[in-house]
Design a protein around this motif. Structure first.
Motif, PDB file in Angstrom:
ATOM      1  N   ARG A  24      31.074  74.935  48.644  1.00 55.80           N
ATOM      2  CA  ARG A  24      31.876  75.331  47.497  1.00 55.80           C
ATOM      3  C   ARG A  24      33.337  75.209  47.876  1.00 55.80           C
ATOM      4  O   ARG A  24      33.674  75.281  49.062  1.00 55.80           O
ATOM      5  N   HIS A  25      34.148  75.042  46.880  1.00 50.72           N
ATOM      6  CA  HIS A  25      35.569  74.862  47.153  1.00 50.72           C
ATOM      7  C   HIS A  25      36.272  76.193  46.928  1.00 50.72           C
ATOM      8  O   HIS A  25      36.597  76.549  45.805  1.00 50.72           O
ATOM      9  N   GLU A  26      36.481  76.920  48.028  1.00 47.94           N
ATOM     10  CA  GLU A  26      37.109  78.219  47.904  1.00 47.94           C
ATOM     11  C   GLU A  26      38.606  78.044  47.733  1.00 47.94           C
ATOM     12  O   GLU A  26      39.222  77.268  48.469  1.00 47.94           O
ATOM     13  N   PRO A  27      39.201  78.779  46.781  1.00 46.82           N
ATOM     14  CA  PRO A  27      40.653  78.689  46.637  1.00 46.82           C
ATOM     15  C   PRO A  27      41.325  79.175  47.917  1.00 46.82           C
ATOM     16  O   PRO A  27      40.819  80.081  48.573  1.00 46.82           O
ATOM     17  N   THR A  28      42.450  78.569  48.261  1.00 48.46           N
ATOM     18  CA  THR A  28      43.111  78.962  49.506  1.00 48.46           C
ATOM     19  C   THR A  28      44.214  79.991  49.248  1.00 48.46           C
ATOM     20  O   THR A  28      44.890  80.407  50.176  1.00 48.46           O
ATOM     21  N   ARG A  54      36.408 104.206  74.846  1.00 51.82           N
ATOM     22  CA  ARG A  54      36.852 103.196  73.891  1.00 51.82           C
ATOM     23  C   ARG A  54      37.420 101.977  74.628  1.00 51.82           C
ATOM     24  O   ARG A  54      37.189 100.835  74.265  1.00 51.82           O
ATOM     25  N   ARG A 110      34.740  99.929  76.298  1.00 49.96           N
ATOM     26  CA  ARG A 110      33.835  99.190  75.411  1.00 49.96           C
ATOM     27  C   ARG A 110      34.200  97.706  75.344  1.00 49.96           C
ATOM     28  O   ARG A 110      33.361  96.846  75.203  1.00 49.96           O
ATOM     29  N   ASP A 114      28.170  82.197  53.248  1.00 52.17           N
ATOM     30  CA  ASP A 114      28.864  83.387  52.798  1.00 52.17           C
ATOM     31  C   ASP A 114      28.486  84.596  53.657  1.00 52.17           C
ATOM     32  O   ASP A 114      27.541  85.308  53.367  1.00 52.17           O
ATOM     33  N   VAL A 115      29.188  84.755  54.774  1.00 52.17           N
ATOM     34  CA  VAL A 115      28.901  85.909  55.628  1.00 52.17           C
ATOM     35  C   VAL A 115      30.217  86.535  56.053  1.00 52.17           C
ATOM     36  O   VAL A 115      31.258  85.899  56.029  1.00 52.17           O
ATOM     37  N   SER A 116      30.156  87.803  56.419  1.00 53.36           N
ATOM     38  CA  SER A 116      31.337  88.495  56.910  1.00 53.36           C
ATOM     39  C   SER A 116      31.592  88.070  58.355  1.00 53.36           C
ATOM     40  O   SER A 116      30.753  87.425  58.977  1.00 53.36           O
ATOM     41  N   ASP A 117      32.765  88.474  58.846  1.00 56.29           N
ATOM     42  CA  ASP A 117      33.100  88.177  60.238  1.00 56.29           C
ATOM     43  C   ASP A 117      32.039  88.730  61.181  1.00 56.29           C
ATOM     44  O   ASP A 117      31.607  88.069  62.116  1.00 56.29           O
ATOM     45  N   GLN A 118      31.635  90.003  60.898  1.00 54.92           N
ATOM     46  CA  GLN A 118      30.671  90.645  61.787  1.00 54.92           C
ATOM     47  C   GLN A 118      29.339  89.911  61.759  1.00 54.92           C
ATOM     48  O   GLN A 118      28.719  89.693  62.797  1.00 54.92           O
ATOM     49  N   GLU A 119      28.911  89.535  60.540  1.00 53.96           N
ATOM     50  CA  GLU A 119      27.647  88.816  60.423  1.00 53.96           C
ATOM     51  C   GLU A 119      27.742  87.477  61.152  1.00 53.96           C
ATOM     52  O   GLU A 119      26.814  87.054  61.826  1.00 53.96           O
TER      53      GLU A 119
END
Lengths: 144, 192
Positions: A5-9, A65, A68, A117-122
């Motif tokens: 798909r052509h995502e708008p930039t 922290r 980690r 279509d995935v998030s950064d974490q995915e």
């Protein structure tokens, strides 16, 4: 998997008519009806024991922290050390597969991952979940 | 216990307040609450559709954020992270309650129009836009709300809802097409 798909930039420009219609359709939050002092007090009361716990364990939490992120830093340092010792032009580990074909397949796999279509974490989880992580890392650092 | 924050005094940045809160500083946490509770309430209200639910969600979100504060990446802005906690919790709550109404777009029931004709026209526009909004998924509707009402950009919204900024822009584009089509249909009907 190969959805293209052509995502708008850039973000959409404001559409006054649409925004006006949305404002008509969706009621403004009743901020004047909220008792902000009561809300502030309720949050503060509920947070008191958590903050107290943090005061008593503050140093340990901070250390944990920091630690980690250590394995990631060590992995990156190890990869850099391997590169420095072997050089970027060194042969990839011996396998029965043609190295150029393997690199091409890896490139396609990464390109496909970038398109879905995935998030950064995915995305990270999908990449690190690969069984062939070593060659993916090799592909990432050597580019071939 | 409430401490109103004096806006004339320069306030420390979010990063400083987060760091101090991590160490259990009550005043730093209070300052974060004071700074974001109103906008958090707006987002929560648009998500939940009820004032009391929204108030509960805001309180819960601040406490959840406090619990998860060690997971917050200081190199990124705090507000989208806080809203991510809030929106995720709000979407979970909505899902778990499984209310009969598929969508609860907060309506403007009591606002009278300047004339009966104008009132009827506005009412039809509202219905059409609400219908179009109700066709969006919960997450896509949150994206539209965050963009149109809260003024967040696609990067910030991406952090809030956990998708890439390009995906946010794509979803905004699609949502606008649907909403625009709903409005156009209404205008065509009105012109006849």
């Amino acid at each position: 998997m190969s959805r293209i798909r052509h995502e708008p930039t850039w973000d959409p420009t404001p559409d006054p008519a649409l925004r006006d219609a949305l404002h008509q359709a969706v009621e403004e939050p009743p901020v004047a009806d909220v008792d902000w002092d009561r809300m502030r007090d309720a949050v503060a009361r509920a947070a008191a024991s958590r903050l107290e716990r943090r005061r008593s364990t503050g140093n340990w939490r901070e250390r944990a922290r920091r630690w980690r992120s250590l394995p990631l830093a060590m992995a990156a340092a190890a990869a850099m050390a391997v590169l420095l010792v072997r050089g970027p032009g060194a042969d990839a580990p011996d396998t029965a597969v043609d190295p150029s074909a393997a690199a091409s397949a890896q490139r396609e796999a990464v390109a496909e991952l970038l398109l879905i279509d995935v998030s950064d974490q995915e995305f990270q989880s999908m990449v690190t979940g690969r069984s062939d992580a070593a060659s993916l890392l090799w592909f990432a650092v050597s580019g071939d | 216990m409430a401490r109103p924050v004096d806006s004339a005094v320069a306030q420390p940045g979010d990063g400083v307040l987060v760091q101090r809160t991590r160490n259990g500083d009550t005043s730093a946490f209070d300052a974060l609450v004071e700074r974001y509770m109103r906008q958090a309430f707006s987002v929560a209200y648009r998500l939940m559709g009820h004032r009391e639910d929204a108030e509960d969600l805001v309180q819960e979100a601040f406490l959840l954020a406090l619990d998860k504060l060690d997971l917050y990446d200081e190199s990124r802005p705090f507000k989208p992270w806080l809203f991510q906690v809030l929106v995720n919790r709000g979407l979970d709550l909505r899902k778990s309650r499984q209310r009969k109404e598929t969508v609860q777009i907060p309506g403007d029931a009591a606002a009278p129009g300047p004339s009966p004709a104008r009132d009827a026209e506005q009412s039809q526009t509202r219905d059409r836009v609400r219908a179009a909004l109700s066709e969006l998924s919960e997450r896509d509707r949150a994206i539209v709300m965050l963009f149109e009402f809260e003024g967040l950009n696609s990067n910030e919204i991406g952090q809030v809802v956990g998708v890439a900024p390009g995906t946010v822009r794509w979803k905004l584009h699609q949502a606008r097409k649907k909403l625009g089509a709903a409005l156009a249909t209404f205008q065509e009907r009105s012109d006849r």
